[in-house]
Motif scaffolding. Structure first.
Motif: not given
Length: 638
Positions: A120-121, A139-144, A155-157
């Motif tokens: 995902n990343l 993707k970043y928010l899900f993995e965060a 990075q999601a932020t």
């Protein structure tokens, strides 16, 4: 570095899933050559570099998109900080990049991620490089949320902020602060987003924790909250800040924000007192000076505010916000000084449309027509505020008796809020030059070419005839227009005014009642009928009721205040009448209002005041028919 934790029997993605992810993320091989997105976190940079260097990552990408993850993986290809061999499976440029990056990443700490997370990343990084921010953020928010990794959350932020996704930004920032509460940047971003989302009390909690750690706390973010009209939340915020002010009496940002919020809560005197705590502070002195001037303006008026601001300008002569606010204050009480102030501001910003327009209007009001035309022409040449600029230049040309030029300007205005006024000025010029037939023909053409606006042009023509001594013709014209447009209230109002002039009170009342039956809150009809009844009948109580209804709807209208005072005078309520007529005269010192005030003064025994009004108005106005009639009727000696 990041290590992918593969199992020989990894679960295989469905073919449809692989194709969907591939279509969303796979654009080209630029993943392996593009630079990281500006502002990437350290974890994000580690991840990007590792994905570029890792042959296994590339193998995974190929397997998950083009094949089955159940194929056994040779653990000897697993990347490490000591050994990578990307040559076989990467583009030609990857080997050179790998050597250049190897030393840089050798010291980075290892952080293992599961296979699906790494996948995902990888998709997120590819999407980032291709500027597909929605996919990258997803993707970043899900993995965060799955990994609760601070770097991934950071990075999601950042991506959500960059993509202006407010909900996702707040979710990511909350998670980042939760998993890394000691990170000052995470706290600052989370507090900012909380304030923007209407949660100032939670914001204060974050800021208070930063103060406890001897860190910078930006209380100014509390000003970003849109507080409800009932101000209950704002009051809660002010109450919450009070103990912090007592605990941190030298915190400039806290004190200033407290003053700003007091101002928003209409506690202007308290806000001004709060600014006293900032005396001598060298932090943001111009902002403090601006806020102080705003508060003084609210409490004492524009002139005292300008005096306060001038002291700040003397200390900071090049500060544009101070100069601009001073120019705006001057428009309240000194138009010539305001014109000069805006001219000075234009030296530094000669193409600023707001400054040009303000300067042009002020120059026009000061009869400095040459300067006004210069600024208006600049706006037209830049295709900015073209219509209103033509309108003002037309008025200037008319004042200078350049009638052909004025008409040409007014003809430039074909739509918008200045169109009807420009049309009226155009026909007035034609009438003034003795071309009444041409003026009426122009209106007839407009009625034919703009049928939806035809009633307005009928009303303009009737008004033109009335103002040029042809009231009978105006009345006949309105009869014809109302026969065509019986429900047009504007035409009824125009005919009522003419009927009142002819002392046809019955017809005037019929038309005004017609308007009020269809529009009970029509202020013009309420005031006109009330004044007519007070002035031409003995139905004073009914008249006062109508005028009071108009006054309730528009309490600052000088004409309505005059009507109110006149009806009160008719009822013998002299004190109220005097007060209201004085207010009306102060706002609108015309012949009719002056005549009313003169009569009330004279009848009430205040003869010197009556004579003073007569002297004042006659000094300023050549023709005073209403005053002359009042003087003759009351027998006031001259």
């Amino acid at each position: 570095m990041l290590k992918a934790q593969f199992q020989p029997k990894a679960q295989c993605l469905s073919k449809a899933s692989r194709q969907t992810e591939a279509s969303r993320a796979r654009k080209s091989s630029r993943l392996f050559t593009a630079e990281p997105l500006a502002g990437q976190s350290l974890a994000g940079k580690r991840l990007t570099r590792q994905l570029r260097l890792s042959a296994l990552s590339l193998t995974l990408f190929s397997l998950l998109i083009g094949g089955c993850a159940q194929t056994p993986v040779d653990n000897s290809t697993t990347p490490s900080s000591q050994k990578t061999d990307p040559v076989v499976v990467t583009p030609d440029g990857l080997k050179a990049e790998a050597k250049a990056r190897k030393a840089e990443i050798a010291e980075l700490p290892s952080r293992p991620f599961p296979e699906q997370t790494l996948y995902n990343l990888l998709i997120a990084e590819l999407a980032t490089q291709e500027r597909n921010l929605p996919l990258a953020i997803e993707k970043y928010l899900f993995e965060a949320q799955s990994t609760r990794d601070p770097g991934v959350a950071a990075q999601a932020t950042r991506l959500a902020l960059f993509g202006r996704k407010s909900s996702e930004s707040l979710t990511a920032a909350e998670l980042w602060y939760e998993v890394e509460p000691d990170n000052e940047k995470a706290a600052a971003i989370y507090a900012d987003l909380l304030a923007q989302s209407g949660k100032p009390l939670e914001t204060i909690g974050i800021l208070e924790s930063q103060l406890a750690l001897n860190r910078q706390a930006n209380f100014g973010v509390l000003g970003q909250t849109k507080y409800p009209a009932d101000k209950q939340l704002l009051k809660q915020v002010l109450n919450r800040l009070q103990p912090l002010i007592e605990q941190y009496p030298n915190n400039v940002d806290l004190l200033f924000t407290h003053a700003v919020l007091l101002q928003e809560n209409d506690q202007h005197q308290e806000a001004l007192a709060a600014l006293d705590g900032l005396k001598g502070s060298k932090s943001n002195p111009t902002q403090t000076a601006l806020l102080k001037a705003q508060l003084i303006e609210k409490l004492e008026g524009a002139e005292p505010a300008a005096k306060s601001l001038k002291r700040a300008i003397n200390k900071h002569p090049d500060d544009r916000p101070l100069q601009l606010y001073m120019a705006r204050l001057l428009t309240r009480f000194d138009l010539k000084a305001a014109e000069v102030a805006f001219a000075d501001l234009l030296i530094g910003s000669p193409d600023d449309p707001d400054l040009l327009f303000s300067h042009a209007v002020l120059a026009y009001e000061n009869l400095n027509f040459s300067a006004a035309k210069g600024s208006f022409e600049k706006l037209i040449s830049r295709n900015l505020r073209v219509t209103v600029s033509h309108y003002y230049i037309g008025q200037i040309n008319s004042e200078e008796e350049k009638y052909d030029e004025a008409i040409a300007r007014f003809r430039q205005i074909q739509s918008g809020k200045y169109f009807m006024s420009a049309t009226q000025k155009l026909i007035d010029i034609e009438a003034k030059r003795g071309n009444m037939d041409e003026a009426r023909e122009h209106l007839a053409v407009l009625r034919d070419t703009r049928p939806l606006q035809a009633p307005n042009f009928w009303a303009l023509e009737a008004d033109l005839l009335k103002r040029n001594g042809r009231a009978d013709d105006a009345n006949d014209l309105l009869d014809e227009a109302i026969e065509r447009f019986p429900e047009q209230l504007l035409l009824r109002l125009e005919r009522a005014i003419i009927s009142e002039q002819f002392n046809d009170i019955e017809q005037a009342e019929l038309d005004l009642r017609f308007v009020l039956d269809r529009d009970p809150d029509n202020v013009t009809a309420l005031n006109a009928l009330g004044y007519t009844l007070a002035n031409k009948t003995t139905r004073y109580i009914e008249a006062l009721d109508l005028i009071e209804r108009a006054f309730a709807l528009r309490p600052d209208d000088a004409a309505i205040i005059d009507s109110l005072g006149w009806a009160q005078y008719r009822l013998g309520r002299m004190a109220e009448a005097t007060s209201n007529l004085e207010k009306a005269f102060a706002e609108f010192p015309d012949d009719e209002v002056a005549a009313h005030l003169i009569e009330v003064y004279w009848v009430n025994g205040e003869k010197n005041k009556a004579r003073a009004i007569i002297k004042k108005v006659r000094a300023d106005t050549q023709e005073t028919p209403m005053i002359d009639e009042t003087i003759g009727r009351l027998g006031i000696p001259q």
